[in-house]
Scaffold this motif. Sequence first.
Motif, PDB file in Angstrom:
ATOM      1  N   GLN A 118       0.838  -1.197   0.000  1.00  0.00           N
ATOM      2  CA  GLN A 118       0.000   0.000   0.000  1.00  0.00           C
ATOM      3  C   GLN A 118       0.873   1.248   0.000  1.00  0.00           C
ATOM      4  OE1 GLN A 118      -2.456   0.544   3.493  1.00  0.00           O
ATOM      5  NE2 GLN A 118      -3.985   1.694   2.343  1.00  0.00           N
ATOM      6  N   HIS A 122       1.481   4.154  -3.247  1.00  0.00           N
ATOM      7  CA  HIS A 122       1.060   5.533  -3.024  1.00  0.00           C
ATOM      8  C   HIS A 122       1.922   6.479  -3.869  1.00  0.00           C
ATOM      9  CE1 HIS A 122       0.214   9.336  -0.966  1.00  0.00           C
ATOM     10  NE2 HIS A 122      -0.865   8.744  -0.485  1.00  0.00           N
ATOM     11  N   GLU A 256      -1.062   1.236  -8.733  1.00  0.00           N
ATOM     12  CA  GLU A 256      -2.316   1.186  -7.982  1.00  0.00           C
ATOM     13  C   GLU A 256      -3.145  -0.026  -8.414  1.00  0.00           C
ATOM     14  OE1 GLU A 256      -4.028   4.984  -8.799  1.00  0.00           O
ATOM     15  OE2 GLU A 256      -2.527   6.077  -7.601  1.00  0.00           O
TER      16      GLU A 256
END
Length: 336
Positions: A118, A122, A256
Motif C-alpha cells: 500500500q 502511493h 495502484e
Amino acid sequence: MKMLARKLLLAGCCALPLLSAGTAQADKVKICVWDIAGNAGPAMQAMREWQIAAMEWGVDAELLPHTNEGIAAEELKSGQCDATLMTGIRARLFNRYSGTLDSIGSVPDNDHLRILLQVLAHPQSADKMTQGPFTVMGIAPAGAAYIFVNDREINTLAKAAGKKVAVLEYDPTQAQMVAQIGATPVASDITNFSTRFNNGQVDVIGAPLAAYGALELYRGLTPNGAIINYPLMQITLQLVANSNRFSADAMQKSREYFYNNFDHVLEQLNREASHVDPKWMQDIPESDKQEYEILMQEARVQLREQGHYDADMLTLQRRIRCRIDGGRSECTNPVE
C-alpha cells in the motif's frame, strides 16, 4: 494443461475495475511476461487483464510470453522489451529498494506485506520506484517461501551443515547465507531447482506452498521429508519498465492497479497452498524461531552493509513490524 496452468499461480494477479485514463503513449510498447507455463499460463492471463486496463491509461501494450526469466530480464536491459514481469529477487538487479521487499525475514506475513505494498503504491513513493533508467510499475504477492527438506531430521540450521541447498545463481546473497551455515550452495534457476529437489540432487530448497502441487514437490519430500512451518521471506512479482517508454501517470496507475488486486492474488495462492498434505508440515519450537529471527536480522544488516539490501526499505519494513507488534525488541533497540 491443468497442471501447467498451476505452475505460475505463485506469480498470478487478476483484474479489477479499470482506472481513469492517463497520458497517452506515443506507440505500442512490448511487455515481456515471465510465465513458466508460457502463453497459456496464469501470469500471461493476468497480464492480459492488465493490458485491457492499461488502454484506459493510454498504454497500447503487446505481451510477449517467456518461460525463461533470465532471458526476459535481459531483453528489458537490451531494449527488446519495454517492461518485464519478473520475481522481486531478480528485480533487485534493477531497483534495490523494491527488490529488498524479498529480503530474508523482513516481512513476517501477508498483513505486513499488505501495508508495505500500500505504501509503495502511493504516489508519495513514486520517486523510490525509479532507479537509473528503470521504474517499477507494479508489485504483486507470490507467496511466502518455506524450507522444503528431503529428510525431516534437517530441522535446525546446525543439521543443515554439509547438505546441498539449491540457490538462485543470479542472487549472490543466497549462496553467501547458505555457505555461512556450513551447507553447500548449488547454483540453480527457477526452471530446474524443483527438478533437482525431486531427483535428490539437492537436499533443501526454498519455495512457496503454492508451488507444492504445481512443481510436484511431494516427489522430493517422499518418503521422509518435511516443510518447515516457518516462512523465511515473502516473494513478490514486479513489473519493471524502461522509464522512458511510459508516462509517469500510467506507471502510477499501474502500481495502484497491482495493489488493488492484492486480495484476489492471495485467494489464488491460498487455493494452491491448500493442496499441501498436512503430514509434511513440521513445526519448530518457539525458541528456535526467536533464534532464527536474530540470525536473519544479522544477515540483513550484513547484506545491507555489503550493498545487496537497501537501507531505507529495511527501515520501512522494521517500522511496519513494530506497528503491528510494538513489543518486539527491535522496536526499542533498532539496528535497521
